[in-house]
Design an enzyme around this catalytic site. Sequence first.
Site: not given
Ligand SMILES: NC(=O)c1ccc[n+]([C@@H]2O[C@H](COP(=O)([O-])OP(=O)(O)OC[C@H]3O[C@@H](n4cnc5c(N)ncnc54)[C@H](O)[C@@H]3O)[C@@H](O)[C@H]2O)c1
Length: 258
Positions: A156, A191
């Site tokens: 990742y 989330t």
């Molecule tokens: N939540 C955290 O703590 C955190 C921290 C740093 C970075 N991030 C990044 O933020 C972004 C969102 O994370 P989140 O926590 O909201 O996750 P989440 O799982 O709640 O949401 C991810 C969304 O992406 C969609 N998705 C997954 N695969 C897909 C695909 N192939 N095509 C289109 N859509 C797709 C899912 O259906 C979902 O709606 C990610 O890139 C994650 O790496 C999250």
Amino acid sequence: MGDRLNGKSAFVTGAGQGIGRGIAEELAAHGAAVTIAEINERTGQSTANALRQAGYKAQFARVDIRCEDEISAGVAAHVAQFGGLDIVVNNAGQNQHFDASKMSVDEWERSMSLNLRGAWLCCKHALPVMSARGAGVIINIASVHATMTTYNFFPYNVAKSGLLGLTRSIALDWGHQNIRSVAVSPGYTRTQPLIEFFEQAADPAAEEARVINLHPLKRIGQPEDIGALVAFLASDAASFITGTEIVIDGGISARYAD
Ligand SMILES: NC(=O)c1ccc[n+]([C@@H]2O[C@H](COP(=O)([O-])OP(=O)(O)OC[C@H]3O[C@@H](n4cnc5c(N)ncnc54)[C@H](O)[C@@H]3O)[C@@H](O)[C@H]2O)c1
């Protein structure tokens, strides 16, 4: 809420829930028309419906960012509906952990196609549209893991580091066309994946309290925190910001583990 994005339109991947939904809500609240580009039809439709019910312009496009044809069709549907494309937010992604000595090539390809290649493909299909209009902003949602990491976060963190390189290249190669590119690196954000992470602990409440306490601000991020930053970066108020990473983590990365 504001009008700093009036007349603009945004294509946000993975906007059915979590950070992506928070971003879509903030962009819409500042006046942007939004495409919810999402693999999950149920959450994608429901987010688009909620935005429309709130009086904003929004549509759902079923897009799997691992598939170039679906990205191309999603961008075309966006342009057909909203008459252009000003903002792309590459948000869809998933934390995946593998043992570097055991991961198969197929697993690597699948992981990279979701966490890195999809963002490039969205750029690939958005850049010609932005270039034709002489402006655009691409925001890549990376992570604090892009610049440092912790144990067992492979690959990742590799993909998230790659998003910083993508951000810099787009900024350099397209800046003369008034196209900006910025990476946003969240830390712990509340989330579904984080909620599930807490639930797996022997004592979920204690684990959440421990994580909260790691933060100088004594709280975990919310999707709307990330959304507010993205809405600012997408606006003309940020017109001199490009090719860089903005960390949004409540200060956790200012501290080393001791
Ligand atoms: N939540 C955290 O703590 C955190 C921290 C740093 C970075 N991030 C990044 O933020 C972004 C969102 O994370 P989140 O926590 O909201 O996750 P989440 O799982 O709640 O949401 C991810 C969304 O992406 C969609 N998705 C997954 N695969 C897909 C695909 N192939 N095509 C289109 N859509 C797709 C899912 O259906 C979902 O709606 C990610 O890139 C994650 O790496 C999250």
